[in-house]
Design a protein around this motif. Structure first.
Motif, PDB file in Angstrom:
ATOM      1  N   ARG A  27       0.714  -1.306  -0.012  1.00 59.37           N
ATOM      2  CA  ARG A  27       0.078   0.178  -0.003  1.00 59.37           C
ATOM      3  C   ARG A  27       0.912   1.366  -0.087  1.00 59.37           C
ATOM      4  NH1 ARG A  27      -5.215  -0.991   0.730  1.00 59.37           N
ATOM      5  NH2 ARG A  27      -5.943  -3.059   1.504  1.00 59.37           N
ATOM      6  N   VAL A  28       0.468   2.477  -0.541  1.00 59.39           N
ATOM      7  CA  VAL A  28       1.192   3.542  -0.457  1.00 59.39           C
ATOM      8  C   VAL A  28       0.517   4.401   0.552  1.00 59.39           C
ATOM      9  CG1 VAL A  28       1.364   5.709  -1.910  1.00 59.39           C
ATOM     10  CG2 VAL A  28       1.266   3.582  -2.930  1.00 59.39           C
ATOM     11  N   ASP A  29       1.326   4.606   1.483  1.00 58.95           N
ATOM     12  CA  ASP A  29       1.050   5.401   2.709  1.00 58.95           C
ATOM     13  C   ASP A  29       1.874   6.581   2.969  1.00 58.95           C
ATOM     14  OD1 ASP A  29       0.290   6.180   5.238  1.00 58.95           O
ATOM     15  OD2 ASP A  29       1.400   4.546   6.458  1.00 58.95           O
ATOM     16  N   HIS A  30       1.503   7.727   2.647  1.00 61.71           N
ATOM     17  CA  HIS A  30       2.245   9.097   2.789  1.00 61.71           C
ATOM     18  C   HIS A  30       3.479   8.925   1.828  1.00 61.71           C
ATOM     19  CE1 HIS A  30      -0.521   9.196   6.133  1.00 61.71           C
ATOM     20  NE2 HIS A  30      -0.534  10.522   6.019  1.00 61.71           N
ATOM     21  N   GLY A  31       3.281   8.618   0.836  1.00 60.08           N
ATOM     22  CA  GLY A  31       4.381   8.470  -0.134  1.00 60.08           C
ATOM     23  C   GLY A  31       5.546   7.316  -0.024  1.00 60.08           C
TER      24      GLY A  31
END
Length: 506
Positions: A27-31
């Motif tokens: 997952r993408v989490d804050h970049g």
């Protein structure tokens, strides 16, 4: 494709290594890319290369079965957020295209065979994103068919190299029956030293602050030394610990006899070869200590993919670098890019072209004249050669092949047999892109910023195109002559191009 990825959306990467295939979903989490699931299988594709460098049927079936299992985990990942990369084994395999065609029936995205230095760049990207900044790094990754060594700072590689030595290839060459002895181990070390001598002086002169290792061989060696109490206080792999591991391993007669806590069964057969390579690296590069990183190629692939969504596409930086390196005329390139984009937008829907096709055409338009740095005569052929054979960060071998065909056919005569070649490489889409680039270049032959006539391209059907030229065509006699000549070239590729103008009706 959307212009950005919002947090919590999924990315995935499949790394088809020479020893193991890996799947990572994140997952993408804050970049940042946060891994949520992974799978790994020892396929040993490199072990399936016969004496003629062809993949055996058994090796192909192992690979296809593994990919089918991976696909079962990808239902929640959109295809445009997945990348599938293949490394040394498929780079070497003469029948690699046969395997890729079989895999295409299973996979939702095409396989990208990446060059050795591109593999090294992506490995460095994966490592650097999973470690705190620690100055200049030397990153070492021993794979099944090749070993990558990279020097870099922060997220930027400085030197990238891929050497033809890997734990599976060296197992076949020096430990084929699983027997362990000093003589064979020494032969493997000498072979690795020979590979390393080509880069040793350059790398040592560049220097580094820390040494980082990634992937299976280094992970296994480091874990064994930790379990045996041979690592340092920070559980790093040291030269002394590696020496103890080598001495202990050489006391065994066969890989089946080895008893090391933490050694996985599927790593056992390739450990002697992997250890020989690592031993040579420590020796030639005068390494005292190595830190292990969980980041590797698949993480680098996902960060590279994330950059494409966030307008930080390494491919565009590479294009600009090539324009500068070969002193191409950027103003002319931009004129061709703008015209090509206008033509593309007019026909994309009718020809079923997508954003990836637009990106490919744009990059080819920027690079179509780089061959002028070599010679004006046949410069399109020189451009094609440079794009086919250069190491271009961010591009797979297939990408470079497509670019090469586009620029190779942007001028001069089109032959029927060349259409067959283009079709084989990229199908009808690549045919259409070649023709769009030809028109864009032709319309800018004057190399001038003076206003061109208004041009509109329409597609009646895939074999009938119409180019409408607004105004009196007699104002542009050279353009009219060029368009007359181009009608015949299009016919060679079975496309009927009609020209419509107040004074020029074809």
């Amino acid at each position: 494709m959307s212009d950005f990825l919002i947090d919590e959306e999924l990315l995935a990467a499949i790394d088809m290594g020479s020893n193991s295939f890996h799947l990572a979903i994140a997952r993408v989490d804050h970049g940042e890319v946060k891994k949520v699931a992974s799978m790994s299988e020892k396929v040993q594709l490199a072990a399936g290369l016969d004496e003629n460098k062809n993949l055996t049927e058994a090796a192909q079936q192992r690979g296809l079965a593994c990919l089918a299992r991976f696909v079962g985990r990808l239902s929640s990942v959109q295809p445009n957020r997945l990348r599938i990369v293949a490394t040394n084994a498929l780079r070497q395999a003469k029948n690699g295209q046969e395997f890729i065609q079989k895999a295409a029936e299973i996979l939702p995205k095409p396989i990208e065979i990446i060059a050795g230095r591109e593999e090294a760049r992506l490995i460095y990207l994966g490592v650097s994103h999973t470690m705190a900044n620690s100055g200049r790094r030397l990153v070492i990754d021993i794979g099944g068919g090749s070993t990558e060594l990279i020097i870099g700072e922060e997220f930027e590689p400085i030197h990238t190299e891929s050497l033809q030595m890997g734990c599976v290839a060296f197992t076949k060459a020096y430990f084929p029956n699983g027997e362990i002895n000093q003589k064979d181990f020494d032969k493997a070390v000498v072979a690795a030293r020979k590979e390393l001598t080509s880069i040793a002086n350059t790398y040592k002169a560049e220097g580094w602050d820390t040494v980082v290792g990634s992937s299976g061989t280094i992970k296994a060696c480091r874990q064994i030394t930790v379990n045996m109490g041979w690592s340092d206080d920070q559980e790093n792999l040291t030269r002394e610990g590696l020496e103890k591991l080598k001495d202990k391993m050489l006391k065994y007669k066969h890989v089946s006899d080895m008893e090391f806590e933490g050694l996985k069964e599927d790593r056992r057969a390739v450990l002697p070869a992997g250890l020989a390579i690592l031993y040579a690296v420590f020796e030639i590069l005068n390494i005292d200590k190595l830190v292990y990183s969980d980041g590797a190629l698949r993480e680098g692939v996902m960060y590279d993919l994330l950059g494409r969504f966030q307008h930080e596409d390494i491919r565009d930086r590479s294009v600009q670098a090539m324009i500068g390196r070969y002193s191409a005329d950027l103003k002319q390139a931009q004129r061709v890019v703008d015209t090509a984009q206008h033509l593309f937008d007019s026909v994309a829907t009718a020809l079923n072209l997508n954003n990836d096709d637009s990106d490919l055409l744009r990059r080819a338009a920027y690079l179509h004249e780089i061959g002028l740095a070599i010679s004006h005569s046949g410069y399109h052929k020189h451009s094609a050669y440079l794009l086919q054979h250069s190491d271009i960060p961010g591009f797979s071998q297939i990408d470079q092949n497509h670019l090469s065909h586009l620029v190779a056919h942007h001028r001069r005569k089109l032959r029927t047999d060349s259409k067959i070649d283009v079709m084989r490489v990229g199908g009808y889409k690549l045919i259409y892109l070649c023709l769009l680039l030809r028109l864009a270049v032709l319309l800018n032959h004057s190399r001038s910023d003076e206003m061109l006539p208004a041009i509109e391209l329409t597609v009646k059907n895939e074999q009938q195109w119409q180019l409408s030229v607004s105004g009196d065509a007699k104002q542009w006699p050279l353009l009219v002559a060029d368009l007359h000549d181009e009608l015949l070239q299009f016919k060679h590729w079975d496309i009927e191009l009609n020209i419509q103008s107040e004074q020029f009706i074809d």
